[in-house]
Design a protein around this motif. Structure first.
Motif, PDB file in Angstrom:
ATOM      1  N   LEU A 116       0.860  -1.190   0.000  1.00 30.97           N
ATOM      2  CA  LEU A 116       0.000   0.000   0.000  1.00 30.97           C
ATOM      3  C   LEU A 116       0.893   1.236   0.000  1.00 30.97           C
ATOM      4  CD1 LEU A 116      -2.465  -1.091   2.833  1.00 30.97           C
ATOM      5  CD2 LEU A 116      -2.729  -1.411   0.370  1.00 30.97           C
ATOM      6  N   ARG A 225     -11.468  -2.528   3.898  1.00 32.31           N
ATOM      7  CA  ARG A 225     -10.924  -1.605   4.893  1.00 32.31           C
ATOM      8  C   ARG A 225      -9.452  -1.899   5.198  1.00 32.31           C
ATOM      9  NH1 ARG A 225     -12.409  -0.666  11.157  1.00 32.31           N
ATOM     10  NH2 ARG A 225     -14.583  -0.845  10.598  1.00 32.31           N
ATOM     11  N   GLN A 228      -7.805  -0.021   2.488  1.00 31.71           N
ATOM     12  CA  GLN A 228      -8.018   1.430   2.412  1.00 31.71           C
ATOM     13  C   GLN A 228      -7.736   2.173   3.717  1.00 31.71           C
ATOM     14  OE1 GLN A 228     -11.991   1.205   0.855  1.00 31.71           O
ATOM     15  NE2 GLN A 228     -11.298   1.571  -1.243  1.00 31.71           N
TER      16      GLN A 228
END
Ligand code: NAI
Ligand code: MG
Length: 352
Positions: A116, A225, A228
């Motif tokens: 990420l 989630r 994110q």
């Protein structure tokens, strides 16, 4: 001097390579911290299955019951169906020894970058508490009318009050020692019997822990989630299947599978607990000497922690961080040119 009897089951593929390195590090830790590790190695594996028709001998569970802990590499190899390696070794051990907690801590370690973009180590630190003894992984069901147009299968899930209560309570207790936040994975909109039961018990136990912030989330939304907004998660508790999937996802968004350890834990201590990397036997890189040994070394640290050798366990964790931050012996999955053995030795040699 405390001495512990440890069973080592390297298994298949890279399970063998990474277990050698974990033992190297654990033996060094024992030397430095003044306790003994008495190892017994078992050749239980798919290779053994192809020769004998059994992953482990008939009295395998009895043999293992004499040990203080078990370090497992990984099992599974092309040519042997995965359900044989899983149900012939791993699942029987987990169940016979009532290892009902599968604990999978993940964090972003120094020197590695998250899949990420822009996420830091502070934002990526969670632990997945997976139910490990029942749920969706059940033998109840069957295949009927084989080969007919009317062919069908039934695969039942089993959720018991005892089983659900104990895993959820474990998660709440763990949350107390961390950030005080726990999130339960559910899917009560789709699974209309098992998951409302799970949610009901979660709500009952939450009342016992007013100091812990609790919430529940449908597993599909929770997966999103985790990608994110992972910084909002700490302890995540889920059923056998949900926990299995979420822990691989959690490992992937942190340092990758090569960095994620796990413990199959019997909290009562009545039976030995078993520690292993989350990853499998990786046949694609087996025998090349390039597997990342960090997950297995960290699994070894979890084993020492479970035995009560907490200082040695912390020393291993800290040394892994230091070596990774140094960045010289990183394996190819971390973008380096190091080998399994060199990274393992670097950790063992830097240990204090
Ligand atoms: P896997 O975890 O073995 O491999 C997935 C991918 O990650 C591969 O590309 C592999 O090269 C890479 N990878 C995994 N660990 C790595 C490491 N330490 N360093 C560098 N790269 C690493 O999962 P896969 O391919 O689904 O399964 C392979 C076999 O392992 C199957 O037979 C499966 O049943 C078994 N397995 C066994 C487990 C266990 O013993 N607990 C757990 C998961 C899979
Ligand atoms: Mg898995």
């Amino acid at each position: 001097m405390n001495s512990y009897r440890i069973a080592s089951i390297p298994g298949d593929g890279i399970g063998v390579d990474v277990t050698v390195e974990a033992r190297k590090v654990l033996d060094r830790a024992a030397e430095l911290h003044g306790f003994g590790l008495d190892w017994t190695e078992f050749d239980w594996s798919c290779e053994r299955f192809t020769k004998t028709g059994k992953m482990m001998p008939g009295d395998g569970i009895e043999q293992l019951s004499a040990f203080d802990g078990i370090l497992l590499g990984a099992v599974g190899f092309p040519g042997v169906p995965d359900h044989i390696s899983l149900w012939g070794l791993l699942i029987p051990v987990r169940r016979a020894f009532s290892q009902y907690v599968n604990l999978r801590p993940v964090r972003l370690l120094p020197g590695t970058t998250s899949a990420l973009a822009g996420r830091t180590a502070e934002e990526l630190e969670m632990v997945i508490v997976r139910e490990n003894s029942e749920g969706e992984y059940s033998e109840i069901g069957g295949r009927h009318n084989s080969g007919q147009p009317s062919e069908f299968v039934l695969q039942e899930s089993v959720f018991t009050r005892v089983g659900v209560e104990r895993i959820i309570r474990y998660a709440f207790e763990l949350a107390r020692t961390r950030t005080g936040r726990v999130c339960s994975a559910t899917k009560s909109n789709g699974l209309i019997h098992s998951m409302p039961f799970w949610d009901e018990i979660f709500a009952e136990i939450a009342v016992e822990f007013p100091d812990v912030h609790s919430e529940q989330c449908h597993v599909d939304a929770l997966a999103a989630r985790m990608v994110q907004a992972p910084d909002r998660l700490d302890v995540v508790v889920g059923s056998n299947l949900f926990g299995d999937i979420l822990s691989d996802l959690a490992a992937a968004v942190t340092g990758g599978l090569g960095m994620a350890p796990s413990g199959n834990i019997n909290p009562s201590g009545d039976f030995p607990s078993m520690f292993e990397a989350v990853h499998g036997s990786a046949p694609d890189i087996a025998g090349q000497g390039i597997a990342n040994p960090v997950a297995q070394i960290l699994a070894g640290a979890m084993l020492l922690d479970h035995l009560g050798e907490t200082v040695a366990a912390q020393a291993i964790n800290a040394t892994v961080e230091k070596v990774l931050a140094g960045g010289t012996e990183l394996t190819p999955d971390l973008g380096g040119t190091g080998t399994t053995a060199r990274l393992g030795s670097a950790v063992a040699d830097s240990l204090s």
